[in-house]
Write a protein that holds these residues in place. Structure first.
Motif, short mmCIF file in Angstrom:
data_model
loop_
_atom_site.label_atom_id
_atom_site.label_comp_id
_atom_site.label_asym_id
_atom_site.label_seq_id
_atom_site.Cartn_x
_atom_site.Cartn_y
_atom_site.Cartn_z
N THR A 32 5.80 -16.79 42.03
CA THR A 32 5.16 -15.82 41.29
C THR A 32 5.40 -14.43 41.70
OG1 THR A 32 3.24 -17.25 40.82
CG2 THR A 32 2.77 -14.71 40.55
N ALA A 33 5.69 -14.11 43.06
CA ALA A 33 5.88 -13.19 43.64
C ALA A 33 7.70 -12.51 43.41
CB ALA A 33 5.88 -13.12 45.15
N VAL A 34 8.67 -13.64 43.45
CA VAL A 34 9.80 -13.28 43.25
C VAL A 34 9.80 -13.01 41.72
CG1 VAL A 34 12.21 -14.34 43.20
CG2 VAL A 34 10.59 -14.68 45.09
N GLY A 35 9.24 -13.91 40.92
CA GLY A 35 9.44 -13.63 39.37
C GLY A 35 8.95 -12.20 38.94
N SER A 36 7.82 -11.88 39.53
CA SER A 36 7.06 -10.78 38.90
C SER A 36 7.82 -9.64 39.64
CB SER A 36 5.56 -10.79 39.21
OG SER A 36 5.47 -10.63 40.79
N THR A 37 8.25 -9.64 40.63
CA THR A 37 9.19 -8.54 41.29
C THR A 37 10.13 -8.19 40.57
OG1 THR A 37 8.23 -9.14 43.69
CG2 THR A 37 10.07 -7.60 43.39
N ALA A 38 11.15 -9.25 40.33
CA ALA A 38 12.09 -9.28 39.43
C ALA A 38 11.97 -8.63 38.01
CB ALA A 38 12.78 -10.42 39.24
N VAL A 39 10.95 -8.89 37.51
CA VAL A 39 10.57 -8.49 36.05
C VAL A 39 10.15 -6.91 36.36
CG1 VAL A 39 9.02 -8.51 34.11
CG2 VAL A 39 10.00 -10.66 35.02
N THR A 40 9.29 -6.70 37.36
CA THR A 40 8.91 -5.39 37.59
C THR A 40 10.08 -4.30 37.87
OG1 THR A 40 6.89 -6.29 38.47
CG2 THR A 40 7.07 -4.02 38.75
N VAL A 41 10.90 -4.98 38.53
CA VAL A 41 11.76 -4.01 39.11
C VAL A 41 12.93 -3.41 37.86
CG1 VAL A 41 13.83 -3.78 40.59
CG2 VAL A 41 11.74 -4.68 41.62
N ALA B 198 2.00 -16.58 32.52
CA ALA B 198 0.59 -15.75 32.72
C ALA B 198 0.70 -14.81 33.86
CB ALA B 198 -0.40 -16.59 32.88
N LEU B 199 1.19 -15.49 35.10
CA LEU B 199 1.10 -14.64 36.43
C LEU B 199 2.17 -13.84 36.60
CD1 LEU B 199 0.39 -17.81 38.76
CD2 LEU B 199 -0.98 -15.92 38.04
N ILE B 200 3.36 -14.04 35.92
CA ILE B 200 4.58 -12.98 36.00
C ILE B 200 4.45 -12.14 35.17
CG2 ILE B 200 7.05 -12.85 35.90
CD1 ILE B 200 7.06 -15.46 37.19
N PHE B 201 4.48 -12.23 33.71
CA PHE B 201 4.68 -11.36 32.62
C PHE B 201 3.76 -10.51 32.21
CE2 PHE B 201 7.65 -14.73 31.35
CZ PHE B 201 8.96 -14.03 31.79
N VAL B 202 2.16 -10.58 32.76
CA VAL B 202 1.16 -9.83 32.35
C VAL B 202 1.26 -8.57 33.36
CG1 VAL B 202 -1.42 -9.64 32.31
CG2 VAL B 202 -0.08 -11.65 31.25
N HIS B 203 1.79 -8.76 34.42
CA HIS B 203 1.90 -7.58 35.03
C HIS B 203 3.38 -7.25 35.39
CE1 HIS B 203 -2.25 -8.71 36.68
NE2 HIS B 203 -2.46 -7.71 35.70
N GLY B 204 3.98 -7.53 34.15
CA GLY B 204 5.50 -7.10 34.36
C GLY B 204 5.91 -5.92 34.44
N VAL B 205 5.05 -5.00 34.22
CA VAL B 205 5.54 -3.41 34.21
C VAL B 205 4.24 -2.82 35.04
CG1 VAL B 205 4.32 -2.95 32.19
CG2 VAL B 205 6.31 -1.44 33.18
N SER B 206 4.71 -1.89 35.95
CA SER B 206 3.93 -1.11 36.87
C SER B 206 4.27 0.41 36.60
CB SER B 206 4.19 -1.38 38.36
OG SER B 206 3.85 -0.29 39.11
#
Lengths: 383, 316
Positions: free
Chosen positions: B109-118, B173-181
């Motif tokens: 989750t951490a790696v996936g969401s970080t990649a998408v967010t960045v 659900a864990l990665i994409f819903v918070h895919g943007v900050s």
């Protein structure tokens, strides 16, 4: 040194932008606005789907009376609204075939959810709880971090080590640490804080346990502790929040202090001002932008408190909705109450309309605080 | 330090004496407070290493011999990682998910969401910092306004959307819903804006397109900020609790052995489990296991993290 003037051809930047100067390599180039929207697409997809739409949707949810999600209507609140309008007439009454409409829940817009909030036995109290905790812990945290940052700024040896120690809470898991705080403040003889209190000759204190406790040491009944008072619980909550809150603030204040020109303080020293006067009259005013920033963000953040408060109760009742006392409502913050309304353990959100209305009230409080703080800061902050 | 001149020897001596006293007081206060800050960690270390039964005895008797060195072992950690928890007071046994499983879930989750967010943040910040387009200011103001809004307002709909998309108990659900900050976009935009315009024009002269300029010039220059964002985002994912609790608490939807919990939620369910009742030392070991990786991470990237956090604090 004599410099030779090099004559550069006059460049018209607009030409460059429109690529009139570049002649050789022709490539298809999109206008800037098109590039902009293309690179914005990934962010916009997420923003629209998971931020803008949910925000607007929450307003519908809050203002549809007794809102509930209808099966098959997805997450769109108005979808549920219209779907329940179309609900077929199910007749449960064999003797009066035309009576079904009477029992049908007709969806309508209105303030029912908000009325529910303020008639609820606990919601108004959660606002008061949150406000009390915020008013105590935010100024306390800011003052403590300000003092420590100023002290650290005045020492040289071991400064880096102390800075690292004070920063550690920033990288610790709130829930893991909540358990540790719960145990440190345990009412049992092995609770470290009680060991210290009794070691100093005080009486043991029941900080968190909702029931009375017989304090046996060996075969001797030392005391019968009454159930934890709200005040005692607040001590643990505030200590935990100060402990975990100062890391970030110290760092920001230290960064601010580093930018203050030594000339000012040195000049004051030569004039014979005491250390405290210098701090009060020079350092503090020059640090006021950082103090303002920290104050605003802390108040907003603190009003959304949830896991910090919940975590200190974990070892008593780890439901996630337990906040002290026999009922679990002693120090329930607003967000805790909202999550309790959502409670998805049944596989569905139980009271989405009421949770949405509660979140809107929270939003209103946050907006109100921010407006007031900006108004006050206009007079107080030196740039 | 400015040079100070004193009227006579006595004044100088008094000044020096005062300085020493002040610094002793400073160090005493700061050290005492540092000990207060360290107390929970020391307690955590001792508690997690003490045999569970001895620790339980200790909480009742306050006999410090029970948590002495000779009682230390790794038995609590074995229980945490094997998932086999034996309640040594009641004798009952229960197989729980291993914390290794929680680690893995959290890491993905951490790696996936970080990649998408960045990626989303870099692209969006580029548009806001460098490109001109209609509606830029309106859109940016709108983004900033969302930063004020409490997350609970969005959680409701997002939970339902997640269910409609059939994302429950999935990494999506864990990665994409918070895919943007929005905060990271804002933070990165400010770094991008500090890059001089001339570079952009020079790149244009060299025939480098907008995207080429972003990849070849802006991203390398803004690397410190991007690294900070990566670190903050990884830490945020590691500590996230509420959202995973809603959409991925357990894994019973597919099958009992399938577990989607992240570390915080796994920890919470350990606290709640009947089997760990009375085994506070095992619970502390669980806390330790959740805290420790982040500590190591922090010690490795200490400078980046502290600099990044203080900068984001001032500018955010």
């Amino acid at each position: 040194m004599a410099e030779k003037a090099i004559k550069l051809p006059a460049v018209n930047y607009d030409d460059i932008r429109d690529k009139k100067v570049i002649g050789k390599r022709r490539r298809i180039s999109l206008p800037q606005w098109a590039v902009a929207w293309i690179v914005l697409i990934p962010a916009l997809i997420f923003l629209v789907l998971f931020m803008f739409y949910p925000i607007i949707n929450a307003f519908f949810m809050a203002f549809i009376n007794d809102f509930e999600f209808v099966e098959g209507a997805g997450s769109f609140a108005l979808g549920s609204f219209f779907k329940s309008l179309e609900e077929p007439c199910v007749n449960w009454n064999l003797f009066h075939p035309d009576v079904c409409d009477m029992y049908r829940r007709m969806p309508s817009f209105g303030f029912n959810n908000f009325v529910y909030l303020f008639q609820d036995a606990h919601f108004p109290a959660t606002i008061a709880n949150t406000a009390i905790l915020v008013v105590v812990e935010v100024p306390l945290t800011i003052i403590v971090s300000l003092v420590i940052a100023s002290f650290l700024n005045n020492i040289k040896a071991l400064k880096g080590l102390y800075q690292t120690i004070f920063f550690l809470p920033y990288v610790t898991n709130a829930i893991a640490l909540g358990l540790v705080f719960n145990m440190l403040f345990s009412h049992t003889p092995g609770g470290i804080i009680n060991v210290i209190i009794t070691g100093l000759g005080g009486k043991p204190v029941n900080f968190l346990n909702p029931s009375a406790y017989e304090y046996w040491v060996g075969d001797e009944l030392k005391a019968v502790l009454p159930p934890a008072s709200k005040f005692n619980q607040a001590i643990v909550i505030v200590t935990n929040s100060v402990w975990s809150g100062i890391a970030f603030k110290i760092l920001v204040f230290m960064a601010g202090l580093a930018t203050i020109d030594k000339q000012y303080t040195d000049a004051a020293k030569i004039d014979g001002s005491s250390g405290f006067t210098i701090w009060r009259r020079i350092t503090l005013p020059l640090l006021s932008p950082q103090i303002l920033y920290i104050t605003i963000t802390s108040f907003i953040g603190a009003f959304k408190m949830y896991s910090g408060v919940m975590s200190v109760y974990t070892n008593i009742n780890g439901s996630g909705f337990y906040f002290g006392g026999t009922e679990g409502y002693d120090w329930m913050p607003v967000v805790g109450w909202i999550y309790k309304q959502m409670d998805p353990s049944s596989g569905n959100l139980s009271k989405p309309g009421i949770a949405a209305a509660g979140s809107l009230v929270l939003l209103a409080i946050i907006l109100f605080i921010t407006v007031i703080q900006f108004a006050v800061s206009k007079k107080r902050v030196h740039y | 330090m400015a040079d100070l001149y004193f009227a006579d020897e006595g004044a100088l001596r008094r000044y020096k004496a005062k300085k020493i006293i002040v610094s002793i007081l400073l160090y005493t206060f700061v050290t005492l407070f540092a000990l207060f800050m360290l107390l929970p960690f020391v307690f955590m270390l001792i508690g997690s290493l003490t045999d569970a039964k001895s620790f339980d005895e200790f909480t009742k008797t306050a006999n410090f011999e029970l948590i002495g060195f000779n009682k230390w072992s790794f038995s609590n950690f074995e229980a945490i990682f094997s998932g086999q928890i034996v309640n040594r007071i009641t004798g009952a046994t229960e197989a729980r998910p291993s914390f290794a499983q929680y680690y893995l879930n959290t890491l993905i989750t951490a790696v996936g969401s970080t990649a998408v967010t960045v990626v989303t943040a870099v692209l969006a910040a580029f548009a806001f910092a460098r490109l001109e387009f209609k509606g830029k200011n309106v859109l940016f103001t709108l983004l900033l306004a969302t930063m004020m809004i409490p997350g609970e307002l969005m959680v409701l709909t997002n939970y339902k959307t997640t269910k409609s998309l059939d994302w429950e108990f999935t990494f999506s659900a864990l990665i994409f819903v918070h895919g943007v900050s929005v905060f990271y976009i804002f933070y990165l935009r400010q770094t991008f804006q500090q890059i001089p315009n001339e570079l952009y024009l020079a790149a244009k002269v060299d025939g480098v397109g907008d995207v080429g300029y972003l990849v070849k010039v802006m991203v390398p220059i803004a690397m410190p900020t991007i690294v900070t964002i990566i670190i903050l985002s990884l830490m945020g994912a590691w500590n996230s609790y509420v959202w995973p609790l809603l959409v991925a608490n357990g894994g019973w939807k597919y099958d009992k052995s399938y577990n989607m919990q992240l570390v915080s939620n796994g920890l919470m369910s350990l606290f709640n489990s009947d089997i760990a009742n009375g085994l506070d030392a095992i619970k502390i070991a669980g806390s330790m296991v959740v805290t420790f990786p982040l500590f190591v991470f922090f010690l490795i990237f200490r400078k980046y993290i502290m600099k990044g956090v203080s900068r984001s604090g001032i500018k955010g």
